[in-house]
Scaffold this motif. Structure first.
Motif, PDB file in Angstrom:
ATOM      1  N   PRO A  39       0.809  -1.229   0.000  1.00 27.57           N
ATOM      2  CA  PRO A  39       0.000   0.000   0.000  1.00 27.57           C
ATOM      3  C   PRO A  39       0.836   1.270   0.000  1.00 27.57           C
ATOM      4  O   PRO A  39       0.376   2.312  -0.477  1.00 27.57           O
ATOM      5  N   LYS A  76       3.553   1.710  -1.678  1.00 19.46           N
ATOM      6  CA  LYS A  76       4.205   1.906  -2.972  1.00 19.46           C
ATOM      7  C   LYS A  76       3.250   1.735  -4.145  1.00 19.46           C
ATOM      8  O   LYS A  76       3.322   2.470  -5.126  1.00 19.46           O
ATOM      9  N   GLY A  77       2.373   0.750  -4.051  1.00 18.01           N
ATOM     10  CA  GLY A  77       1.483   0.465  -5.162  1.00 18.01           C
ATOM     11  C   GLY A  77       2.233  -0.081  -6.364  1.00 18.01           C
ATOM     12  O   GLY A  77       3.339  -0.627  -6.254  1.00 18.01           O
ATOM     13  N   GLU A 128       3.211   0.684 -10.735  1.00 13.10           N
ATOM     14  CA  GLU A 128       3.468   1.807 -11.633  1.00 13.10           C
ATOM     15  C   GLU A 128       2.577   1.781 -12.868  1.00 13.10           C
ATOM     16  O   GLU A 128       2.066   2.813 -13.295  1.00 13.10           O
ATOM     17  N   TYR A 179      -3.679  -0.434 -13.072  1.00 11.84           N
ATOM     18  CA  TYR A 179      -4.744   0.252 -12.341  1.00 11.84           C
ATOM     19  C   TYR A 179      -6.031  -0.572 -12.423  1.00 11.84           C
ATOM     20  O   TYR A 179      -6.296  -1.226 -13.431  1.00 11.84           O
ATOM     21  N   ARG A 199      -4.036   7.899 -14.326  1.00 11.54           N
ATOM     22  CA  ARG A 199      -3.981   8.355 -12.930  1.00 11.54           C
ATOM     23  C   ARG A 199      -4.953   9.512 -12.670  1.00 11.54           C
ATOM     24  O   ARG A 199      -5.494   9.619 -11.566  1.00 11.54           O
ATOM     25  N   TRP A 232      -9.101   7.443  -9.752  1.00 16.94           N
ATOM     26  CA  TRP A 232      -8.007   6.838  -8.991  1.00 16.94           C
ATOM     27  C   TRP A 232      -7.384   7.784  -7.970  1.00 16.94           C
ATOM     28  O   TRP A 232      -6.493   7.376  -7.230  1.00 16.94           O
ATOM     29  N   ALA A 233      -7.857   9.015  -7.911  1.00 16.49           N
ATOM     30  CA  ALA A 233      -7.425   9.894  -6.819  1.00 16.49           C
ATOM     31  C   ALA A 233      -8.132   9.532  -5.526  1.00 16.49           C
ATOM     32  O   ALA A 233      -7.724   9.954  -4.444  1.00 16.49           O
ATOM     33  N   VAL A 249      -6.318   2.079  -1.700  1.00 22.16           N
ATOM     34  CA  VAL A 249      -4.865   2.014  -1.856  1.00 22.16           C
ATOM     35  C   VAL A 249      -4.525   2.601  -3.219  1.00 22.16           C
ATOM     36  O   VAL A 249      -5.396   2.791  -4.073  1.00 22.16           O
ATOM     37  N   LYS A 250      -3.268   2.883  -3.435  1.00 28.18           N
ATOM     38  CA  LYS A 250      -2.824   3.376  -4.732  1.00 28.18           C
ATOM     39  C   LYS A 250      -3.187   2.351  -5.815  1.00 28.18           C
ATOM     40  O   LYS A 250      -3.138   1.149  -5.584  1.00 28.18           O
ATOM     41  N   ASN A 251      -3.555   2.829  -6.990  1.00 25.17           N
ATOM     42  CA  ASN A 251      -3.888   2.000  -8.157  1.00 25.17           C
ATOM     43  C   ASN A 251      -5.287   1.403  -8.120  1.00 25.17           C
ATOM     44  O   ASN A 251      -5.659   0.673  -9.045  1.00 25.17           O
ATOM     45  N   THR A 283      -9.560   2.079  -7.365  1.00 23.24           N
ATOM     46  CA  THR A 283     -10.716   2.900  -7.027  1.00 23.24           C
ATOM     47  C   THR A 283     -11.946   2.008  -7.012  1.00 23.24           C
ATOM     48  O   THR A 283     -11.977   0.984  -7.701  1.00 23.24           O
TER      49      THR A 283
END
Length: 428
Positions: free
Chosen positions: A155, A157-158, A160, A163, A367, A380-381, A385-387, A389
């Motif tokens: 979480p 780092k996610g 790259e 998504y 993103r 995705w904002a 967690v990152k990546n 929604t």
């Protein structure tokens, strides 16, 4: 073929192209006219069209053909018209096969964007191939925990390049509790969790259903993980009968549930509520069970009554469902909405990308996505967690009306924008 990208740097994908291995059944290429007039963006798509998870891909042919007709007219980007070419492949409900065909799309077809859907058996290997080969990737139709943690996501780092949009286990737990709370059934639950990515996530003692059920005052009987495609559920049924379980839950593929439900009848196990993820999503599965499909329940991620129009066509959810039913003479099925939404997001990303020759520019467009699709908002904002929604989730029940089964929404406490369409009934 050059080994250098638009920024004069070595392209890892093209360097690895010679290692592409080979390659099974040909892709379905949705091409209906010559593309010489406009530059082409290639979108690779992977989903399970055959195998035990084929219900997830049942609407693929219809939805993708519809999307490709729109794409053939071209999408505008920075004053230029691009034609979008969809190349779709079958994961055969097998993670190894999903990885193989994803690699083929990346290294052989050199797709610009990779998309995939339908359970971690497909989304995870597809996303992993995209991540290692540095290709922008969007996936859906898999709870976010099996997708993220099943790929060893951190979480902090996610990832790259990859998504995902869908709901999570916290949402399905909340929807199930809402469903069961009005049922009047005793709070003794039978758990059926297979030894696969989904089952291990749903049954996880820390992050899955067990702690949430205990907190809500339910007693869970979990006999342990069973192997997918099992043909004998006698030990599980015996444990459930001994514990006096009145509710059955879990996450199963359709063949496993059919075996369990048949053996439950044979062995005199008669729960009042059966709410199973994955297996009970599709009308074809319910119809195959005959009268014993009446009253079974599951999570519901999309229906013709969802209030969101398509950002791509302006159609309502009802329009999409009716178009499918008229064209195929089959009942609507939940993946229609998410399959359509996957390409809504893809089209939006293509339109907004500053430089379609640059993968990093495509990633920036992903993103910064803020789009209301036919399944709800994708942004995705905003995510756990990152990546990742999330999209809204409700729950409901298959009820026989005349000679047909209808999936009715009976619990919408956590997504009230999606209307209820019926009242929950105990199994007879």
């Amino acid at each position: 073929m050059t080994l250098f990208d638009s920024k004069n740097q070595i392209s890892r994908r093209k360097l690895l192209a010679g290692a592409a291995v080979g390659l099974a059944a040909p892709a379905i290429l949705y091409r209906t006219r010559a593309y010489a007039a406009n530059p082409v963006i290639k979108v690779g798509h992977v989903s399970p069209k055959t195998g035990p998870l084929a219900g997830f891909g049942e609407a693929d042919e219809y939805v993708i053909a519809q999307i490709q007709r729109l794409f053939n007219a071209g999408l505008q980007n920075n004053g230029k018209t691009y034609t979008i070419e969809i190349i779709t492949k079958d994961s055969q409900s097998n993670p190894n096969r999903a990885a193989e065909v994803a690699a083929e799309l990346i290294l052989g077809e050199e797709v610009d964007i990779l998309v995939g859907d339908s359970t971690p058996d497909t989304t995870n290997p597809v996303a992993d191939q995209a991540e290692v080969n540095e290709v922008p990737c969007i996936t859906t139709n898999c709870p976010w925990q099996p997708y993220f943690f099943g790929r060893n996501g951190d979480p902090a780092k996610g990832f790259e390049y990859t998504y995902h949009f869908f709901w999570g286990l916290e949402d399905v737990i909340a929807a199930f509790l809402d469903l069961w709370g009005s049922s009047g059934a005793d709070k003794k639950i039978a758990g059926l969790f297979p030894n696969d990515a989904d089952g291990n996530a749903w049954g996880d003692p820390k992050l899955g259903l067990p702690p949430a059920l205990a907190k809500a005052g339910y007693t869970l009987t979990d006999p342990g993980r069973y192997q997918p495609l099992s043909d004998d559920f006698t030990s599980q049924i015996s444990a459930f009968k001994e514990a006096g379980c009145e509710i059955v839950t879990g996450n199963m593929i359709p063949p496993d549930f059919a075996n369990f439900w048949s053996q439950a009848a044979q062995q005199g196990f008669k729960p009042k509520v059966v709410t199973i993820g994955k297996a009970l999503l599709f009308p074809s599965v319910i119809e195959s069970l005959g009268d014993r499909g009446d009253g079974l329940s599951s999570e519901i991620w999309w229906t013709p009554n969802h209030p969101f129009p398509s950002s791509l066509t302006g159609e309502s959810s009802a329009d999409l469902a009716n178009g499918y039913m008229e064209a195929t003479n089959r009942p609507w099925t939940q993946p229609i909405g998410f399959k359509h939404a996957l390409f809504e997001v893809t089209a939006d990303v293509i339109r907004r990308t500053a430089d379609l020759d640059d993968p990093q520019s495509i990633l920036e467009a992903i993103r910064t996505t803020d789009l209301t699709t036919v399944v709800g908002p994708v942004n995705w904002a905003v995510g756990p967690v990152k990546n990742v929604t999330k999209t809204p989730l409700v729950a409901g029940q298959w009820q026989k009306q005349g000679d047909k089964f209808e999936l009715v929404v009976t619990a919408n406490k956590h997504a009230p924008e999606i209307p209820t369409t019926g009242e929950f009934k105990l199994l007879s």
